[in-house]
Design an enzyme around this catalytic site. Structure first.
Site, mmCIF file in Angstrom:
data_model
loop_
_atom_site.group_PDB
_atom_site.id
_atom_site.type_symbol
_atom_site.label_atom_id
_atom_site.label_comp_id
_atom_site.label_asym_id
_atom_site.label_seq_id
_atom_site.Cartn_x
_atom_site.Cartn_y
_atom_site.Cartn_z
ATOM 1 N N GLY A 130 0.853 -1.183 0.000
ATOM 2 C CA GLY A 130 0.000 0.000 0.000
ATOM 3 C C GLY A 130 0.885 1.228 0.000
ATOM 4 N NE ARG A 131 3.188 2.935 5.670
ATOM 5 C CZ ARG A 131 2.438 3.548 6.592
ATOM 6 N NH1 ARG A 131 2.454 4.845 6.682
ATOM 7 N NH2 ARG A 131 1.681 2.847 7.411
ATOM 8 C CE1 TYR A 152 -1.581 4.669 13.076
ATOM 9 C CE2 TYR A 152 -1.329 6.115 11.192
ATOM 10 C CZ TYR A 152 -1.914 5.028 11.790
ATOM 11 O OH TYR A 152 -2.815 4.304 11.081
ATOM 12 N NE ARG A 208 0.696 7.954 8.004
ATOM 13 C CZ ARG A 208 1.917 8.406 8.249
ATOM 14 N NH1 ARG A 208 2.254 9.650 7.945
ATOM 15 N NH2 ARG A 208 2.808 7.614 8.769
ATOM 16 C CB CYS A 264 -12.632 21.881 19.119
ATOM 17 S SG CYS A 264 -13.375 23.231 18.221
ATOM 18 C CD GLU A 265 -10.437 16.153 19.737
ATOM 19 O OE1 GLU A 265 -9.635 15.754 20.607
ATOM 20 O OE2 GLU A 265 -11.625 15.784 19.668
HETATM 21 C C1 LIG Z 1 -2.652 -2.444 5.672
HETATM 22 C C2 LIG Z 1 -2.396 -3.759 5.081
HETATM 23 C C3 LIG Z 1 -1.544 -3.882 3.976
HETATM 24 C C4 LIG Z 1 -0.778 -2.726 3.383
HETATM 25 O O1 LIG Z 1 0.203 -2.268 4.242
HETATM 26 P P1 LIG Z 1 1.249 -1.153 3.735
HETATM 27 O O2 LIG Z 1 2.079 -0.927 4.933
HETATM 28 O O3 LIG Z 1 0.473 0.043 3.350
HETATM 29 O O4 LIG Z 1 2.012 -1.736 2.612
HETATM 30 C C5 LIG Z 1 -1.395 -5.132 3.407
HETATM 31 N N1 LIG Z 1 -2.046 -6.213 3.905
HETATM 32 C C6 LIG Z 1 -2.863 -6.135 4.977
HETATM 33 C C7 LIG Z 1 -3.554 -7.351 5.473
HETATM 34 C C8 LIG Z 1 -3.062 -4.907 5.611
HETATM 35 O O5 LIG Z 1 -3.862 -4.830 6.671
#
Ligand SMILES: *Cc1c(COP(=O)(O)O)cnc(C)c1O
Length: 420
Positions: A276-277, A317, A313, A343-344
Protein backbone atom coordinates in the site's frame (compact mmCIF):
# COMPACT_ATOMS: atom_id res chain seq x y z
CA UNK A 1 13.00 7.81 -8.60
CA UNK A 2 12.66 11.46 -9.53
CA UNK A 3 10.81 13.79 -7.14
CA UNK A 4 7.24 14.05 -8.44
CA UNK A 5 6.86 17.34 -6.55
CA UNK A 6 9.78 19.48 -7.76
CA UNK A 7 10.38 23.15 -6.98
CA UNK A 8 10.63 25.09 -10.20
CA UNK A 9 11.34 28.85 -10.22
CA UNK A 10 10.73 28.88 -6.49
CA UNK A 11 7.27 27.29 -6.67
CA UNK A 12 6.38 23.74 -5.74
CA UNK A 13 4.82 21.72 -8.55
CA UNK A 14 3.06 18.40 -8.94
CA UNK A 15 4.99 17.07 -11.93
CA UNK A 16 4.70 20.05 -14.29
CA UNK A 17 1.61 21.67 -12.74
CA UNK A 18 2.02 24.45 -10.14
CA UNK A 19 0.33 23.40 -6.89
CA UNK A 20 -0.77 27.03 -6.48
CA UNK A 21 -2.80 26.78 -9.69
CA UNK A 22 -4.59 23.65 -8.45
CA UNK A 23 -5.29 25.27 -5.06
CA UNK A 24 -6.62 28.38 -6.82
CA UNK A 25 -9.01 26.40 -9.03
CA UNK A 26 -10.13 23.65 -6.62
CA UNK A 27 -9.81 25.33 -3.23
CA UNK A 28 -8.05 24.09 -0.15
CA UNK A 29 -7.31 21.82 1.52
CA UNK A 30 -6.72 19.40 -1.35
CA UNK A 31 -4.88 16.16 -1.93
CA UNK A 32 -2.75 16.03 -5.09
CA UNK A 33 -1.41 12.74 -6.48
CA UNK A 34 1.22 12.16 -9.16
CA UNK A 35 0.18 9.48 -11.66
CA UNK A 36 3.76 9.17 -12.85
CA UNK A 37 5.03 8.50 -9.32
CA UNK A 38 2.35 5.88 -8.72
CA UNK A 39 3.24 4.12 -11.96
CA UNK A 40 6.99 4.31 -11.28
CA UNK A 41 6.62 2.75 -7.85
CA UNK A 42 4.31 0.03 -9.09
CA UNK A 43 6.62 -0.74 -12.01
CA UNK A 44 9.68 -0.83 -9.71
CA UNK A 45 8.02 -3.47 -7.56
CA UNK A 46 7.02 -5.44 -10.65
CA UNK A 47 10.59 -5.28 -11.93
CA UNK A 48 11.98 -6.38 -8.55
CA UNK A 49 9.88 -9.55 -8.71
CA UNK A 50 10.48 -10.26 -12.37
CA UNK A 51 11.04 -13.94 -12.98
CA UNK A 52 9.11 -14.93 -9.85
CA UNK A 53 5.48 -16.02 -10.20
CA UNK A 54 3.70 -13.24 -8.36
CA UNK A 55 0.67 -10.99 -8.12
CA UNK A 56 0.71 -7.45 -6.78
CA UNK A 57 -2.57 -7.06 -4.91
CA UNK A 58 -2.52 -3.33 -4.18
CA UNK A 59 -3.72 -2.59 -0.65
CA UNK A 60 -6.61 -0.30 -1.45
CA UNK A 61 -6.96 0.95 2.10
CA UNK A 62 -3.88 3.14 1.63
CA UNK A 63 -5.50 5.18 -1.15
CA UNK A 64 -8.87 4.12 -2.51
CA UNK A 65 -9.59 6.85 -5.04
CA UNK A 66 -11.10 5.27 -8.15
CA UNK A 67 -8.66 7.02 -10.49
CA UNK A 68 -5.65 5.87 -8.48
CA UNK A 69 -6.88 2.28 -8.28
CA UNK A 70 -7.83 2.32 -11.96
CA UNK A 71 -4.33 3.42 -12.98
CA UNK A 72 -2.77 0.57 -11.00
CA UNK A 73 -5.29 -1.98 -12.23
CA UNK A 74 -4.53 -0.90 -15.81
CA UNK A 75 -0.90 -1.81 -15.15
CA UNK A 76 -1.97 -5.29 -14.09
CA UNK A 77 -2.47 -4.90 -10.36
CA UNK A 78 -4.90 -6.94 -8.34
CA UNK A 79 -6.37 -5.47 -5.16
CA UNK A 80 -6.26 -6.37 -1.48
CA UNK A 81 -9.57 -5.38 0.14
CA UNK A 82 -10.69 -5.40 3.76
CA UNK A 83 -14.42 -4.67 3.48
CA UNK A 84 -17.41 -4.85 1.18
CA UNK A 85 -16.96 -1.15 0.49
CA UNK A 86 -13.40 -1.68 -0.67
CA UNK A 87 -14.51 -4.64 -2.78
CA UNK A 88 -17.11 -2.38 -4.38
CA UNK A 89 -14.49 0.28 -5.04
CA UNK A 90 -12.03 -2.22 -6.48
CA UNK A 91 -14.63 -3.59 -8.90
CA UNK A 92 -15.83 -0.09 -9.79
CA UNK A 93 -12.22 0.84 -10.59
CA UNK A 94 -12.08 -2.07 -13.03
CA UNK A 95 -10.19 -4.68 -10.98
CA UNK A 96 -10.26 -8.27 -12.18
CA UNK A 97 -12.09 -10.25 -9.45
CA UNK A 98 -9.70 -13.14 -10.07
CA UNK A 99 -6.94 -10.84 -8.74
CA UNK A 100 -8.76 -9.67 -5.60
CA UNK A 101 -7.79 -10.94 -2.16
CA UNK A 102 -9.91 -10.26 0.89
CA UNK A 103 -8.15 -9.64 4.21
CA UNK A 104 -9.48 -8.39 7.54
CA UNK A 105 -10.29 -9.67 10.97
CA UNK A 106 -14.08 -9.26 10.99
CA UNK A 107 -15.77 -10.27 7.75
CA UNK A 108 -19.59 -10.22 7.92
CA UNK A 109 -21.79 -12.79 6.16
CA UNK A 110 -22.97 -10.28 3.55
CA UNK A 111 -19.35 -9.33 2.84
CA UNK A 112 -18.33 -12.96 2.43
CA UNK A 113 -21.27 -13.57 0.10
CA UNK A 114 -20.49 -10.50 -2.01
CA UNK A 115 -16.87 -11.60 -2.40
CA UNK A 116 -17.88 -15.16 -3.31
CA UNK A 117 -20.35 -13.89 -5.90
CA UNK A 118 -17.71 -11.60 -7.37
CA UNK A 119 -15.42 -14.63 -7.73
CA UNK A 120 -12.39 -13.38 -5.80
CA UNK A 121 -9.04 -15.12 -5.79
CA UNK A 122 -8.54 -15.62 -2.08
CA UNK A 123 -9.96 -15.13 1.41
CA UNK A 124 -7.30 -14.47 4.01
CA UNK A 125 -8.94 -16.07 7.03
CA UNK A 126 -8.17 -14.65 10.44
CA UNK A 127 -9.76 -17.19 12.83
CA UNK A 128 -11.28 -20.64 12.91
CA UNK A 129 -14.66 -19.09 13.72
CA UNK A 130 -14.39 -17.03 10.54
CA UNK A 131 -13.41 -20.12 8.56
CA UNK A 132 -16.65 -21.80 9.65
CA UNK A 133 -18.71 -18.76 8.63
CA UNK A 134 -17.02 -18.67 5.23
CA UNK A 135 -17.76 -22.36 4.79
CA UNK A 136 -21.39 -21.86 5.80
CA UNK A 137 -21.93 -18.85 3.52
CA UNK A 138 -20.21 -20.64 0.64
CA UNK A 139 -22.54 -23.60 1.23
CA UNK A 140 -25.60 -21.31 1.09
CA UNK A 141 -24.47 -19.65 -2.12
CA UNK A 142 -23.39 -22.93 -3.72
CA UNK A 143 -19.86 -21.64 -4.29
CA UNK A 144 -16.46 -22.78 -3.12
CA UNK A 145 -14.26 -20.37 -1.15
CA UNK A 146 -10.50 -20.36 -1.81
CA UNK A 147 -8.82 -19.75 1.55
CA UNK A 148 -5.49 -19.12 3.23
CA UNK A 149 -5.05 -18.66 6.97
CA UNK A 150 -3.37 -15.46 8.03
CA UNK A 151 -0.73 -16.77 10.41
CA UNK A 152 0.87 -14.73 13.09
CA UNK A 153 4.58 -15.55 13.19
CA UNK A 154 5.21 -13.57 16.39
CA UNK A 155 7.99 -11.33 15.17
CA UNK A 156 8.44 -7.73 16.23
CA UNK A 157 8.36 -5.56 13.11
CA UNK A 158 9.90 -2.66 15.07
CA UNK A 159 7.37 -0.10 13.92
CA UNK A 160 4.67 2.02 15.61
CA UNK A 161 2.51 -0.16 17.93
CA UNK A 162 -0.72 0.81 16.11
CA UNK A 163 0.58 -0.57 12.82
CA UNK A 164 2.37 -3.58 14.28
CA UNK A 165 0.22 -6.63 13.58
CA UNK A 166 2.42 -9.72 13.76
CA UNK A 167 2.96 -10.04 17.50
CA UNK A 168 1.47 -12.92 19.49
CA UNK A 169 -0.73 -10.45 21.36
CA UNK A 170 -2.23 -8.77 18.28
CA UNK A 171 -5.84 -9.27 17.19
CA UNK A 172 -4.79 -10.41 13.73
CA UNK A 173 -4.42 -13.88 12.31
CA UNK A 174 -3.98 -17.18 14.13
CA UNK A 175 -0.85 -18.15 16.09
CA UNK A 176 1.47 -20.02 13.75
CA UNK A 177 1.73 -22.91 16.23
CA UNK A 178 -2.01 -23.52 15.84
CA UNK A 179 -1.95 -23.45 12.05
CA UNK A 180 -1.62 -27.19 11.45
CA UNK A 181 -4.77 -27.85 13.46
CA UNK A 182 -6.64 -25.04 11.73
CA UNK A 183 -5.70 -26.30 8.25
CA UNK A 184 -6.84 -29.82 9.22
CA UNK A 185 -10.20 -28.35 10.16
CA UNK A 186 -10.37 -26.45 6.87
CA UNK A 187 -9.63 -29.56 4.86
CA UNK A 188 -12.60 -31.32 6.46
CA UNK A 189 -15.04 -28.60 5.42
CA UNK A 190 -17.06 -29.04 2.24
CA UNK A 191 -17.20 -25.51 0.86
CA UNK A 192 -13.72 -24.11 1.37
CA UNK A 193 -10.60 -25.01 -0.60
CA UNK A 194 -7.23 -24.48 1.03
CA UNK A 195 -4.90 -22.82 -1.46
CA UNK A 196 -2.26 -21.01 0.57
CA UNK A 197 -0.76 -19.31 3.58
CA UNK A 198 -0.91 -15.59 4.39
CA UNK A 199 1.13 -13.34 6.66
CA UNK A 200 1.24 -9.56 7.20
CA UNK A 201 3.27 -8.37 10.18
CA UNK A 202 2.85 -4.60 10.11
CA UNK A 203 3.30 -1.38 8.23
CA UNK A 204 6.11 1.14 7.67
CA UNK A 205 8.77 -1.54 8.21
CA UNK A 206 12.21 -0.07 7.67
CA UNK A 207 14.27 -3.17 8.34
CA UNK A 208 14.51 -6.36 6.35
CA UNK A 209 15.02 -8.70 9.24
CA UNK A 210 11.40 -8.90 10.45
CA UNK A 211 10.29 -9.81 6.90
CA UNK A 212 12.98 -12.49 6.65
CA UNK A 213 12.23 -13.92 10.10
CA UNK A 214 8.49 -14.03 9.52
CA UNK A 215 8.76 -15.59 6.07
CA UNK A 216 11.25 -18.21 7.25
CA UNK A 217 8.58 -19.35 9.70
CA UNK A 218 5.96 -19.27 6.96
CA UNK A 219 8.23 -21.40 4.73
CA UNK A 220 8.60 -24.00 7.50
CA UNK A 221 4.83 -24.04 7.88
CA UNK A 222 4.29 -24.53 4.14
CA UNK A 223 6.57 -27.60 4.20
CA UNK A 224 4.76 -28.97 7.22
CA UNK A 225 1.36 -28.42 5.62
CA UNK A 226 2.44 -30.09 2.41
CA UNK A 227 3.67 -33.07 4.43
CA UNK A 228 0.20 -33.20 5.95
CA UNK A 229 -1.32 -33.40 2.46
CA UNK A 230 -2.42 -29.80 1.83
CA UNK A 231 -1.94 -28.39 -1.67
CA UNK A 232 -0.29 -25.04 -0.88
CA UNK A 233 0.01 -23.07 -4.12
CA UNK A 234 -0.01 -19.49 -2.89
CA UNK A 235 2.01 -17.56 -0.31
CA UNK A 236 0.68 -14.11 0.50
CA UNK A 237 3.53 -12.14 2.07
CA UNK A 238 1.38 -9.10 2.94
CA UNK A 239 2.51 -5.50 2.63
CA UNK A 240 4.36 -3.25 5.01
CA UNK A 241 7.45 -2.04 3.17
CA UNK A 242 8.37 1.31 4.71
CA UNK A 243 8.94 4.65 2.97
CA UNK A 244 10.96 7.80 3.62
CA UNK A 245 8.97 10.36 5.61
CA UNK A 246 11.98 11.96 7.23
CA UNK A 247 15.38 10.31 7.67
CA UNK A 248 14.28 6.66 7.44
CA UNK A 249 16.33 4.34 5.27
CA UNK A 250 13.88 1.65 4.24
CA UNK A 251 15.02 -1.26 2.09
CA UNK A 252 14.71 -0.82 -1.65
CA UNK A 253 12.14 -2.87 -3.53
CA UNK A 254 14.98 -4.99 -4.90
CA UNK A 255 16.38 -5.70 -1.44
CA UNK A 256 12.89 -6.55 -0.26
CA UNK A 257 12.35 -8.88 -3.22
CA UNK A 258 15.65 -10.62 -2.50
CA UNK A 259 14.64 -11.36 1.09
CA UNK A 260 11.21 -12.62 0.02
CA UNK A 261 12.81 -14.73 -2.70
CA UNK A 262 15.36 -16.22 -0.32
CA UNK A 263 12.71 -17.16 2.21
CA UNK A 264 9.89 -18.50 0.05
CA UNK A 265 11.12 -18.42 -3.56
CA UNK A 266 12.08 -22.08 -3.60
CA UNK A 267 8.65 -23.40 -2.65
CA UNK A 268 7.16 -23.27 -6.12
CA UNK A 269 4.28 -21.08 -5.00
CA UNK A 270 2.69 -18.01 -6.51
CA UNK A 271 3.70 -15.06 -4.30
CA UNK A 272 1.05 -12.46 -3.54
CA UNK A 273 2.25 -9.02 -2.47
CA UNK A 274 -0.04 -6.53 -0.73
CA UNK A 275 1.80 -3.19 -0.94
CA UNK A 276 0.00 0.00 0.00
CA UNK A 277 2.17 2.74 1.43
CA UNK A 278 5.27 1.89 -0.64
CA UNK A 279 3.31 2.69 -3.80
CA UNK A 280 1.16 5.61 -2.70
CA UNK A 281 2.71 7.51 0.24
CA UNK A 282 5.28 9.58 -1.63
CA UNK A 283 3.08 9.95 -4.69
CA UNK A 284 0.85 12.46 -2.89
CA UNK A 285 0.89 15.80 -1.10
CA UNK A 286 -1.72 17.55 1.01
CA UNK A 287 -2.01 21.27 0.24
CA UNK A 288 -3.44 23.63 2.84
CA UNK A 289 -3.76 27.40 3.17
CA UNK A 290 -2.61 29.60 6.03
CA UNK A 291 -5.47 31.25 7.93
CA UNK A 292 -3.71 32.94 10.82
CA UNK A 293 -0.50 33.15 12.74
CA UNK A 294 -0.66 33.46 16.50
CA UNK A 295 1.62 33.49 19.50
CA UNK A 296 0.74 32.00 22.90
CA UNK A 297 3.43 32.66 25.46
CA UNK A 298 6.57 31.76 23.56
CA UNK A 299 4.93 29.27 21.19
CA UNK A 300 4.33 30.26 17.60
CA UNK A 301 1.37 28.70 15.81
CA UNK A 302 0.47 28.69 12.16
CA UNK A 303 -3.26 27.96 11.85
CA UNK A 304 -4.14 26.38 8.49
CA UNK A 305 -7.39 25.28 6.85
CA UNK A 306 -6.40 21.57 6.80
CA UNK A 307 -6.91 19.56 9.97
CA UNK A 308 -6.81 16.15 11.62
CA UNK A 309 -10.12 15.22 10.01
CA UNK A 310 -8.39 15.57 6.62
CA UNK A 311 -5.01 14.09 7.56
CA UNK A 312 -4.99 12.19 10.83
CA UNK A 313 -1.57 10.50 10.74
CA UNK A 314 0.27 13.16 12.77
CA UNK A 315 -2.43 13.10 15.46
CA UNK A 316 -2.98 9.33 15.45
CA UNK A 317 0.57 8.04 15.23
CA UNK A 318 2.57 11.15 16.15
CA UNK A 319 3.94 10.64 12.69
CA UNK A 320 6.28 13.03 10.94
CA UNK A 321 5.51 14.37 7.48
CA UNK A 322 7.62 17.05 5.88
CA UNK A 323 5.93 20.38 5.39
CA UNK A 324 7.08 23.25 3.21
CA UNK A 325 5.78 26.47 1.71
CA UNK A 326 4.42 26.11 -1.82
CA UNK A 327 5.82 29.53 -2.76
CA UNK A 328 9.33 30.97 -2.41
CA UNK A 329 10.36 31.58 1.23
CA UNK A 330 9.72 35.13 2.43
CA UNK A 331 12.19 35.27 5.32
CA UNK A 332 14.43 33.61 7.85
CA UNK A 333 13.23 30.36 9.37
CA UNK A 334 11.32 30.29 12.68
CA UNK A 335 10.21 27.36 14.81
CA UNK A 336 6.43 26.86 14.63
CA UNK A 337 3.61 24.38 15.18
CA UNK A 338 1.28 23.98 12.19
CA UNK A 339 -2.22 23.35 13.53
CA UNK A 340 -5.73 22.96 12.14
CA UNK A 341 -9.04 24.50 13.21
CA UNK A 342 -10.42 21.35 14.92
CA UNK A 343 -11.24 21.58 18.63
CA UNK A 344 -8.65 19.06 19.84
CA UNK A 345 -5.14 19.74 21.11
CA UNK A 346 -4.13 16.68 19.07
CA UNK A 347 -5.09 18.55 15.90
CA UNK A 348 -1.72 19.36 14.44
CA UNK A 349 0.00 18.67 11.14
CA UNK A 350 3.53 19.50 12.25
CA UNK A 351 5.24 20.42 15.51
CA UNK A 352 8.40 22.39 16.19
CA UNK A 353 9.27 22.87 12.53
CA UNK A 354 11.50 25.45 10.94
CA UNK A 355 9.41 27.45 8.48
CA UNK A 356 9.79 30.93 6.98
CA UNK A 357 7.36 33.70 7.87
CA UNK A 358 3.97 33.10 6.30
CA UNK A 359 1.10 35.37 5.49
CA UNK A 360 -2.61 34.73 5.43
CA UNK A 361 -3.38 33.00 2.13
CA UNK A 362 0.03 31.36 1.72
CA UNK A 363 0.01 27.69 0.81
CA UNK A 364 1.81 24.86 2.59
CA UNK A 365 2.37 21.36 1.22
CA UNK A 366 2.50 18.34 3.52
CA UNK A 367 4.61 15.65 1.87
CA UNK A 368 4.12 11.87 1.83
CA UNK A 369 0.35 12.24 2.03
CA UNK A 370 -0.62 9.73 -0.67
CA UNK A 371 -1.13 6.85 1.78
CA UNK A 372 -3.53 6.78 4.73
CA UNK A 373 -4.41 10.40 4.06
CA UNK A 374 -7.77 10.87 2.36
CA UNK A 375 -8.81 7.26 3.18
CA UNK A 376 -8.73 8.12 6.89
CA UNK A 377 -10.52 11.46 6.49
CA UNK A 378 -13.74 12.12 8.40
CA UNK A 379 -16.36 14.82 8.81
CA UNK A 380 -15.39 15.60 12.40
CA UNK A 381 -16.18 19.16 13.46
CA UNK A 382 -18.65 19.44 10.58
CA UNK A 383 -15.88 19.60 8.02
CA UNK A 384 -16.71 18.42 4.48
CA UNK A 385 -14.04 16.10 3.10
CA UNK A 386 -11.74 17.84 0.63
CA UNK A 387 -11.06 17.32 -3.07
CA UNK A 388 -8.54 14.93 -4.61
CA UNK A 389 -6.61 15.77 -7.78
CA UNK A 390 -4.56 13.55 -10.08
CA UNK A 391 -1.71 15.01 -12.12
CA UNK A 392 0.07 13.47 -15.09
CA UNK A 393 2.81 15.54 -16.68
CA UNK A 394 1.36 18.96 -17.39
CA UNK A 395 -2.25 17.81 -17.12
CA UNK A 396 -4.54 17.34 -14.15
CA UNK A 397 -8.08 16.44 -13.18
CA UNK A 398 -10.25 16.60 -10.08
CA UNK A 399 -10.77 12.91 -9.26
CA UNK A 400 -13.00 13.60 -6.31
CA UNK A 401 -15.08 16.73 -5.86
CA UNK A 402 -14.97 18.37 -2.45
CA UNK A 403 -18.00 17.49 -0.34
CA UNK A 404 -20.77 20.07 -0.03
CA UNK A 405 -22.61 21.15 3.09
CA UNK A 406 -25.58 19.04 1.96
CA UNK A 407 -23.28 16.02 1.83
CA UNK A 408 -22.72 16.53 5.56
CA UNK A 409 -26.36 15.77 6.40
CA UNK A 410 -27.10 13.26 3.64
CA UNK A 411 -29.22 10.42 5.03
CA UNK A 412 -30.13 12.27 8.20
CA UNK A 413 -33.68 13.22 9.12
CA UNK A 414 -35.64 14.80 11.95
CA UNK A 415 -38.47 12.33 12.61
CA UNK A 416 -41.96 13.56 13.51
CA UNK A 417 -42.71 10.39 15.49
CA UNK A 418 -40.48 7.59 16.67
CA UNK A 419 -41.84 4.19 15.66
CA UNK A 420 -41.47 0.68 17.08
C1 LIG B 1 -2.65 -2.44 5.67
C2 LIG B 1 -2.40 -3.76 5.08
C3 LIG B 1 -1.54 -3.88 3.98
C4 LIG B 1 -0.78 -2.73 3.38
O1 LIG B 1 0.20 -2.27 4.24
P1 LIG B 1 1.25 -1.15 3.73
O2 LIG B 1 2.08 -0.93 4.93
O3 LIG B 1 0.47 0.04 3.35
O4 LIG B 1 2.01 -1.74 2.61
C5 LIG B 1 -1.39 -5.13 3.41
N1 LIG B 1 -2.05 -6.21 3.90
C6 LIG B 1 -2.86 -6.14 4.98
C7 LIG B 1 -3.55 -7.35 5.47
C8 LIG B 1 -3.06 -4.91 5.61
O5 LIG B 1 -3.86 -4.83 6.67
Amino acid sequence: MSDPFPRTDGWLHAEAVPLARIAEKVGTPVYVYSATALAERYDALEAAFEGVGHLIAYSIKSNANLAVVHDLVERGAGVDVTSRGELFRALRAGADPAKIVYSGVGKRDDEIAAALEAGIKLFNVESRAELRRIDAVAGETGLEAPVAFRVNPDVDPETHPYISTGLRTSKFGIPIQEAVGAYAEAKALAHVRVVGVDCHIGSQLTKLRPFGDALARVADLVRELRDAGHAIEVIDVGGGLGVVYDEERPPSMREYAAVVGDAVGGLNCEIILEPGRSITANAGVFVTRVLYEKENEDKHFVVVDGAMNDLIRPALYQSFQRIEPVGPPRSELRTVDVVGPVCESGDFLAKQRRLPALERGDLLAVRSAGAYGFTMASNYNGRPRCAEVLVRGGHWAVVREPESLDDLVRGESIPGDLVG
